[in-house]
Design an enzyme around this catalytic site. Structure first.
Site, PDB file in Angstrom:
ATOM      1  N   ALA A   1       0.997  -1.267   0.156  1.00 24.67           N
ATOM      2  CA  ALA A   1      -0.492  -0.247   0.037  1.00 24.67           C
ATOM      3  C   ALA A   1       1.199   1.137   0.111  1.00 24.67           C
ATOM      4  O   ALA A   1       1.040   2.139   0.781  1.00 24.67           O
ATOM      5  CB  ALA A   1      -0.647   0.114   1.307  1.00 24.67           C
ATOM      6  N   ALA A   2       1.703   1.356  -0.464  1.00 26.04           N
ATOM      7  CA  ALA A   2       2.699   2.627  -1.221  1.00 26.04           C
ATOM      8  C   ALA A   2       2.664   3.840  -1.075  1.00 26.04           C
ATOM      9  O   ALA A   2       3.180   4.366  -0.610  1.00 26.04           O
ATOM     10  CB  ALA A   2       3.763   2.128  -2.502  1.00 26.04           C
TER      11      ALA A   2
ATOM     12  N   ASP B   1       2.246  -1.293   5.569  1.00 27.95           N
ATOM     13  CA  ASP B   1       2.087   0.408   5.852  1.00 27.95           C
ATOM     14  C   ASP B   1       0.798   0.333   5.503  1.00 27.95           C
ATOM     15  O   ASP B   1      -0.225   1.329   4.561  1.00 27.95           O
ATOM     16  CB  ASP B   1       2.622   1.307   5.320  1.00 27.95           C
ATOM     17  CG  ASP B   1       2.828   2.820   5.788  1.00 27.95           C
ATOM     18  OD1 ASP B   1       3.187   2.714   7.535  1.00 27.95           O
ATOM     19  OD2 ASP B   1       2.343   3.821   4.937  1.00 27.95           O
TER      20      ASP B   1
ATOM     21  N   ASP C   1      -0.836   0.781  -5.164  1.00 26.30           N
ATOM     22  CA  ASP C   1      -1.636   0.789  -4.818  1.00 26.30           C
ATOM     23  C   ASP C   1      -3.091   0.770  -5.616  1.00 26.30           C
ATOM     24  O   ASP C   1      -2.968   0.416  -6.658  1.00 26.30           O
ATOM     25  CB  ASP C   1      -1.324   2.414  -4.130  1.00 26.30           C
ATOM     26  CG  ASP C   1      -1.824   3.000  -3.156  1.00 26.30           C
ATOM     27  OD1 ASP C   1      -1.425   3.044  -2.083  1.00 26.30           O
ATOM     28  OD2 ASP C   1      -3.507   3.133  -3.074  1.00 26.30           O
TER      29      ASP C   1
ATOM     30  N   CYS D   1      -0.170   4.704  10.807  1.00 19.88           N
ATOM     31  CA  CYS D   1      -0.062   5.989  11.965  1.00 19.88           C
ATOM     32  C   CYS D   1      -1.285   5.867  12.315  1.00 19.88           C
ATOM     33  O   CYS D   1      -1.546   7.622  12.616  1.00 19.88           O
ATOM     34  CB  CYS D   1      -0.101   7.300  10.390  1.00 19.88           C
ATOM     35  SG  CYS D   1      -1.433   7.621   9.372  1.00 19.88           S
TER      36      CYS D   1
ATOM     37  N   PRO E   1       2.105   7.309  -0.775  1.00 20.36           N
ATOM     38  CA  PRO E   1       2.229   8.452  -1.627  1.00 20.36           C
ATOM     39  C   PRO E   1       3.953   8.139  -2.275  1.00 20.36           C
ATOM     40  O   PRO E   1       3.820   9.108  -3.173  1.00 20.36           O
ATOM     41  CB  PRO E   1       2.447   9.466  -0.838  1.00 20.36           C
ATOM     42  CG  PRO E   1       2.617  10.111   0.370  1.00 20.36           C
ATOM     43  CD  PRO E   1       1.718   8.236   0.240  1.00 20.36           C
ATOM     44  N   GLY E   2       4.862   7.119  -1.027  1.00 24.53           N
ATOM     45  CA  GLY E   2       5.714   6.583  -1.506  1.00 24.53           C
ATOM     46  C   GLY E   2       6.963   6.818  -0.936  1.00 24.53           C
ATOM     47  O   GLY E   2       8.233   6.908  -1.402  1.00 24.53           O
ATOM     48  N   SER E   3       6.336   8.168  -0.193  1.00 21.66           N
ATOM     49  CA  SER E   3       7.472   8.406   1.424  1.00 21.66           C
ATOM     50  C   SER E   3       8.815   7.135   1.387  1.00 21.66           C
ATOM     51  O   SER E   3      10.043   6.696   1.799  1.00 21.66           O
ATOM     52  CB  SER E   3       7.186   8.673   2.207  1.00 21.66           C
ATOM     53  OG  SER E   3       6.487   8.093   3.135  1.00 21.66           O
ATOM     54  N   LYS E   4       7.728   5.444   1.705  1.00 26.38           N
ATOM     55  CA  LYS E   4       8.291   4.105   2.577  1.00 26.38           C
ATOM     56  C   LYS E   4       9.542   4.006   1.273  1.00 26.38           C
ATOM     57  O   LYS E   4      10.364   3.373   1.613  1.00 26.38           O
ATOM     58  CB  LYS E   4       7.438   3.679   3.084  1.00 26.38           C
ATOM     59  CG  LYS E   4       6.866   4.602   4.270  1.00 26.38           C
ATOM     60  CD  LYS E   4       6.940   3.639   5.620  1.00 26.38           C
ATOM     61  CE  LYS E   4       5.689   4.514   6.579  1.00 26.38           C
ATOM     62  NZ  LYS E   4       4.699   6.134   6.002  1.00 26.38           N
TER      63      LYS E   4
END
Length: 351
Positions: free
Chosen positions: A158-159, A226, A182, A279, A161-164
């Site tokens: 579940a990527a 995530d 996603d 989060c 917006p791509g930060s990780k």
């Protein structure tokens, strides 16, 4: 006469366009007129819901008041230096020349809080060039726990917006194979833009229901789940989350999270690692999900140790429900402990 009026209109439009271009270029080249120091002195005037406070006191005990206090303080902006495009020292020098003040994140060497700098980190030339990614330090934790190596195959289920995903690419030096998935086209579009800006080449972007990855049994060395969540941990960044907070949403998210972690685990090789994160600080979305995985698989929880990070163990009992004792190896990251968002992280290994 008509021709003259049209000519005057075109001239005004050209002048207006030039003025807009001039303002944009000036904002990029001189972004320091508005600084964070003015913003950080402000505090959010919001009322936390009674049930939210009761649950927090049950989880934190005497520390709950410190938690409530920091939720009213705006989040300090932070960034992660993108070492695919620039070295840490080179960017620090570049930003120092522009009067930025950076404070290192103690548990991530690429992470920095911006003590003083432009109000909008996303409007700088360095951001456009992909030299850094705007990311809260708590969000940097999951990739740090994954024991990544260059030759591995990694799934970020579940990527967006791509930060990780971007951090994973950086740790792996843009080698190996990373699948960034996603389910929604709008989120996939954001993911694509962000990964293009940082210069990621080892990533394949997919748009599918993450649960379908259970069909790729035993394919991936590492899986990051995530998971979508209620967002209880992001109140400092988005005060409206305190208004929207509703415990009735926890069961809905928990059902999706359990399906995603089960699918991710099935896609994992024997001996591989799965990292689960949210989060949110609600046990229904965290410990309950891990407990479900442990009861329905041969997964083993592993201890998370990150130098410089302050955290609390996962809870093994919540409102009459008892969870697997190994869940105390998971970590809960509270805002008051590291000046971050709230986060939950767990690492499990497949036998």
């Amino acid at each position: 006469m008509v021709h003259q009026r049209r000519s005057n209109t075109r001239n005004r439009q050209r002048s207006s366009n030039c003025s807009v271009r001039s303002r944009v270029l000036n904002a990029i080249n001189n972004p320091l007129k508005i600084r964070f120091k003015t913003r950080r002195r402000m505090k959010y005037n919001m009322e936390l819901k009674r049930e939210f406070k009761e649950r927090s006191r049950e989880l934190l005990g005497s520390e709950a008041e410190d938690y409530f206090q920091i939720l009213r303080e705006p989040l300090t902006n932070a960034l992660r230096i993108n070492t695919l495009k620039i070295t840490i020292n080179a960017l620090k020098k570049r930003l120092k020349n522009k009067d930025w003040e950076l404070k290192p994140v103690p548990f991530c060497k690429q992470g920095y809080w911006v003590e003083s700098g432009p109000m909008k980190l996303g409007s700088t030339l360095e951001h456009f060039l992909g030299y850094y990614y705007i990311q809260d330090p708590a969000s940097m934790i999951p990739p740090l726990t994954m024991d990544l190596r260059e030759e591995q195959k990694v799934l970020d289920i579940a990527a967006s917006p791509g930060s990780k995903t971007g951090q994973i690419v950086s740790i792996m030096n843009d080698e190996g194979l990373i699948i960034a998935n996603d389910v929604r086209i709008d989120r996939v579009s954001i993911l694509k833009i962000n990964l293009q800006r940082i210069g990621a080449r080892s990533v394949v972007i997919t748009r599918r229901n993450g649960m379908n990855y259970k069909k790729m049994t035993g394919f991936f060395d590492r899986v990051l789940v995530d998971a979508p969540c209620s967002g209880e941990g992001v109140i400092r960044k988005n005060p409206y989350a305190a208004v929207q907070w509703n415990p009735n949403s926890f069961p809905k998210f928990s059902r999706v999270q359990k399906k995603l972690i089960k699918a991710g685990y099935q896609a994992l090789k024997p001996g591989g690692l799965l990292v689960y994160s949210t989060c949110s600080l609600a046990p229904e979305e965290n410990e309950e999900v891990i407990d479900y995985l442990l009861k329905n698989s041969d997964a083993e929880v592993e201890q998370i140790k990150i130098k410089g990070l302050k955290s609390k163990p996962g809870v093994t009992e919540w409102q009459g429900e008892k969870y697997h004792k190994e869940i105390n190896k998971c970590i809960r990251v509270y805002p008051q402990d590291n000046n971050t968002e709230g986060f939950f992280v767990c690492k499990v290994r497949k036998r």
